[in-house]
Design a protein around this motif. Structure first.
Motif, PDB file in Angstrom:
ATOM      1  N   GLU A  64       5.230  -5.751  -5.387  1.00 22.99           N
ATOM      2  CA  GLU A  64       4.241  -5.440  -4.376  1.00 22.99           C
ATOM      3  C   GLU A  64       2.846  -5.900  -4.771  1.00 22.99           C
ATOM      4  O   GLU A  64       1.970  -5.989  -3.948  1.00 22.99           O
ATOM      5  CB  GLU A  64       4.219  -3.930  -4.104  1.00 22.99           C
ATOM      6  CG  GLU A  64       5.498  -3.456  -3.454  1.00 22.99           C
ATOM      7  CD  GLU A  64       5.480  -1.970  -3.224  1.00 22.99           C
ATOM      8  OE1 GLU A  64       4.534  -1.327  -3.682  1.00 22.99           O
ATOM      9  OE2 GLU A  64       6.408  -1.459  -2.601  1.00 22.99           O
ATOM     10  N   ALA A  65       2.623  -6.165  -6.042  1.00 19.68           N
ATOM     11  CA  ALA A  65       1.307  -6.601  -6.492  1.00 19.68           C
ATOM     12  C   ALA A  65       1.334  -8.095  -6.761  1.00 19.68           C
ATOM     13  O   ALA A  65       2.360  -8.659  -7.109  1.00 19.68           O
ATOM     14  CB  ALA A  65       0.909  -5.847  -7.759  1.00 19.68           C
ATOM     15  N   PRO A  66       0.228  -8.791  -6.591  1.00 14.93           N
ATOM     16  CA  PRO A  66       0.197 -10.231  -6.832  1.00 14.93           C
ATOM     17  C   PRO A  66       0.350 -10.548  -8.309  1.00 14.93           C
ATOM     18  O   PRO A  66      -0.052  -9.766  -9.168  1.00 14.93           O
ATOM     19  CB  PRO A  66      -1.210 -10.624  -6.325  1.00 14.93           C
ATOM     20  CG  PRO A  66      -2.008  -9.377  -6.451  1.00 14.93           C
ATOM     21  CD  PRO A  66      -1.054  -8.268  -6.167  1.00 14.93           C
ATOM     22  N   PRO A  67       0.968 -11.668  -8.635  1.00 17.14           N
ATOM     23  CA  PRO A  67       1.166 -12.014 -10.038  1.00 17.14           C
ATOM     24  C   PRO A  67      -0.149 -12.306 -10.731  1.00 17.14           C
ATOM     25  O   PRO A  67      -1.075 -12.853 -10.161  1.00 17.14           O
ATOM     26  CB  PRO A  67       2.043 -13.278  -9.965  1.00 17.14           C
ATOM     27  CG  PRO A  67       1.715 -13.866  -8.643  1.00 17.14           C
ATOM     28  CD  PRO A  67       1.457 -12.715  -7.725  1.00 17.14           C
TER      29      PRO A  67
ATOM     30  N   THR B 286       3.910   2.333  -8.417  1.00 21.90           N
ATOM     31  CA  THR B 286       2.925   1.535  -9.135  1.00 21.90           C
ATOM     32  C   THR B 286       1.722   1.213  -8.258  1.00 21.90           C
ATOM     33  O   THR B 286       0.564   1.405  -8.659  1.00 21.90           O
ATOM     34  CB  THR B 286       3.557   0.219  -9.640  1.00 21.90           C
ATOM     35  OG1 THR B 286       4.655   0.527 -10.506  1.00 21.90           O
ATOM     36  CG2 THR B 286       2.544  -0.629 -10.385  1.00 21.90           C
ATOM     37  N   THR B 287       1.978   0.733  -7.041  1.00 23.53           N
ATOM     38  CA  THR B 287       0.884   0.379  -6.151  1.00 23.53           C
ATOM     39  C   THR B 287       0.128   1.620  -5.678  1.00 23.53           C
ATOM     40  O   THR B 287      -1.087   1.574  -5.474  1.00 23.53           O
ATOM     41  CB  THR B 287       1.394  -0.405  -4.930  1.00 23.53           C
ATOM     42  OG1 THR B 287       2.441   0.331  -4.291  1.00 23.53           O
ATOM     43  CG2 THR B 287       1.931  -1.753  -5.353  1.00 23.53           C
TER      44      THR B 287
ATOM     45  N   GLU C 164       0.330  -3.027   1.703  1.00 16.04           N
ATOM     46  CA  GLU C 164       0.113  -3.266   0.279  1.00 16.04           C
ATOM     47  C   GLU C 164      -1.357  -3.304  -0.118  1.00 16.04           C
ATOM     48  O   GLU C 164      -1.681  -3.242  -1.305  1.00 16.04           O
ATOM     49  CB  GLU C 164       0.785  -4.584  -0.124  1.00 16.04           C
ATOM     50  CG  GLU C 164       2.297  -4.572   0.062  1.00 16.04           C
ATOM     51  CD  GLU C 164       2.930  -5.902  -0.308  1.00 16.04           C
ATOM     52  OE1 GLU C 164       2.202  -6.757  -0.839  1.00 16.04           O
ATOM     53  OE2 GLU C 164       4.131  -6.076  -0.071  1.00 16.04           O
ATOM     54  N   LYS C 165      -2.258  -3.390   0.852  1.00 16.29           N
ATOM     55  CA  LYS C 165      -3.678  -3.450   0.520  1.00 16.29           C
ATOM     56  C   LYS C 165      -4.182  -2.077   0.092  1.00 16.29           C
ATOM     57  O   LYS C 165      -3.626  -1.053   0.461  1.00 16.29           O
ATOM     58  CB  LYS C 165      -4.481  -3.961   1.718  1.00 16.29           C
ATOM     59  CG  LYS C 165      -4.133  -5.383   2.139  1.00 16.29           C
ATOM     60  CD  LYS C 165      -4.953  -5.804   3.344  1.00 16.29           C
ATOM     61  CE  LYS C 165      -4.603  -7.225   3.787  1.00 16.29           C
ATOM     62  NZ  LYS C 165      -5.375  -7.618   4.992  1.00 16.29           N
TER      63      LYS C 165
ATOM     64  N   LEU D 104      -3.678   2.788   2.124  1.00 15.26           N
ATOM     65  CA  LEU D 104      -3.319   4.140   1.714  1.00 15.26           C
ATOM     66  C   LEU D 104      -4.475   5.059   2.092  1.00 15.26           C
ATOM     67  O   LEU D 104      -5.588   4.892   1.602  1.00 15.26           O
ATOM     68  CB  LEU D 104      -3.060   4.213   0.208  1.00 15.26           C
ATOM     69  CG  LEU D 104      -2.555   5.562  -0.315  1.00 15.26           C
ATOM     70  CD1 LEU D 104      -1.096   5.772   0.071  1.00 15.26           C
ATOM     71  CD2 LEU D 104      -2.727   5.658  -1.823  1.00 15.26           C
ATOM     72  N   GLN D 105      -4.201   6.028   2.977  1.00 23.28           N
ATOM     73  CA  GLN D 105      -5.262   6.892   3.483  1.00 23.28           C
ATOM     74  C   GLN D 105      -4.799   8.352   3.483  1.00 23.28           C
ATOM     75  O   GLN D 105      -3.592   8.633   3.527  1.00 23.28           O
ATOM     76  CB  GLN D 105      -5.648   6.495   4.912  1.00 23.28           C
ATOM     77  CG  GLN D 105      -6.309   5.134   5.031  1.00 23.28           C
ATOM     78  CD  GLN D 105      -7.744   5.139   4.531  1.00 23.28           C
ATOM     79  OE1 GLN D 105      -8.383   6.177   4.464  1.00 23.28           O
ATOM     80  NE2 GLN D 105      -8.250   3.955   4.182  1.00 23.28           N
TER      81      GLN D 105
END
Length: 380
Positions: free
Chosen positions: A45-48, A194-195, A362-363, A367-368
């Motif tokens: 889910e996270a960029p490399p 993780t995210t 994913e940004k 998440l709110q």
């Protein structure tokens, strides 16, 4: 009309499964192979990016975050746009409910027994679960005489749903005299743990807090690396040990570091191998005991991250973790694009625990904090 008795529940379940096309049981625990496939889901889910691996205790250099007026503006903009993303994410669930409710009233002017039975099926399809559906239908049936059309029914469902999940609205955070505040983050592999930690850290940093992330899931190297990336992006400190180290030792060293650096918040990542339940729960209990030895009233919160796309399996996980280690609140991820958005009602109604955050992407801004009224408006 509907009574909460075992025979009624069994009959409802039988009627539902007769109408339902055969498919895999979403509530079954993942197999070993499925668990291995999901083991690195958080990492994807996270960029490399590059992340350090050497040393017994490693720390990353945090990126300087936005603060002040710029941060406040960004937070407000993210809130205003979040409802649109939430509504879009719940469009599949909303289509199941609203379209079918409109269809139910074609050629009818009152809410009769046959229409109530069809409504039960729609609610279960949206993954409200049998017990929550029964409770909701009992409330709706008592109001049946006052319902004369689709709009009346939708309004009644909204009102009753809201009353069932109102208790899940998180309370304002308490003022902690002692610092740092310790939050233990729990969840099975693949739910977006993780995210979620990265996003929570970013929110706290934007609010002006000094944050440290502890990588206590020491058995997944990829997860540790991606967690370090999130820490850098959020502007948080990061502590890790070598792969395979004692998770409780990581937690202990992280808290010592946080105290020495005068941190406000420590987010402790944990393992999530549900298929090794006994070992996992023993490990989590050890982490809690270790943290408590360093700070007597810690951890101050134990948040369980759940994946909305797993439907009723999320409720099973919540019950398991709460029974074994005790949880104080919930986070529901992956509400973007799922047809199982009704699971939020099911989990909130069954667990009676605060749902602190919901995620629709994913940004970091995806998440709110959970707002029951906003959620009900988005789903109906």
């Amino acid at each position: 009309m509907l009574q909460t008795k075992p025979r009624v529940e069994i009959n409802m379940a039988i009627r539902w499964f007769k109408k339902r096309k055969p498919q895999d049981d979403a509530s079954a625990p993942p197999s070993g192979e499925e668990s291995r496939k999901n083991a690195d889901a958080d990492s994807r889910e996270a960029p490399p990016a590059d992340a350090g691996k050497d040393g017994s205790v490693q720390e990353s250099e945090p990126v300087e975050p936005e603060t002040g007026a710029a941060a406040d503006q960004r937070i407000e903009e993210s809130k205003s746009g979040f409802f649109g993303r939430l509504r879009k994410g719940l469009s599949k669930t909303r289509k199941i409910l609203t379209t079918d409710i409109d269809d139910l009233f074609l050629g009818k002017k009152e809410l009769d027994a046959a229409l109530l039975e069809e409504l039960e099926e729609r609610l279960i399809t949206a993954d409200l679960g049998v017990q929550t559906t029964m409770a909701l239908m009992e409330r709706i049936s008592k109001r049946a005489r006052k319902i004369s059309g689709a709009q009346d029914l939708k309004a009644a469902i909204k009102e009753e749903m809201l009353s069932m999940i109102a208790g899940a609205k998180p309370h304002p955070p308490e003022e902690f005299v002692s610092r740092p505040r310790i939050i233990l983050v729990l969840g099975v592999n693949g739910v977006g743990k993780t995210t979620t930690i990265g996003k929570l850290a970013a929110r706290a940093v934007l609010e002006g807090q000094k944050v440290l992330i502890a990588a206590a899931d020491t058995f997944r190297a990829a997860a540790i690396e991606q967690l370090e990336i999130w820490a850098r992006r959020a502007g948080a400190d990061f502590v890790r040990h070598k792969d395979g180290a004692d998770p409780a030792a990581v937690a202990f060293d992280s808290i010592e570091a946080a105290i020495a650096r005068d941190m406000d918040l420590v987010l402790v990542d944990t393992a999530g191998r549900l298929h090794t339940k006994v070992n996992l729960m023993a490990e989590l209990k050890k982490i809690k005991r270790t943290i408590g030895k360093k700070i007597p009233d810690a951890p101050h919160e134990s948040l369980l991250v759940l994946d909305a796309t797993t439907g009723q399996n999320a409720l099973s996980q919540a019950k398991l973790f709460h029974e074994e280690v005790g949880i104080t609140g919930l986070v529901m991820t992956k509400l973007d694009g799922t047809a199982k958005g009704g699971v939020v009602v099911s989990v909130c109604n069954s667990m009676q625990l605060p749902l602190h955050y919901i995620g629709v992407g994913e940004k970091i801004d995806d998440l709110q904090p959970f707002d029951p009224e906003q959620y009900v408006d988005a789903i109906l």
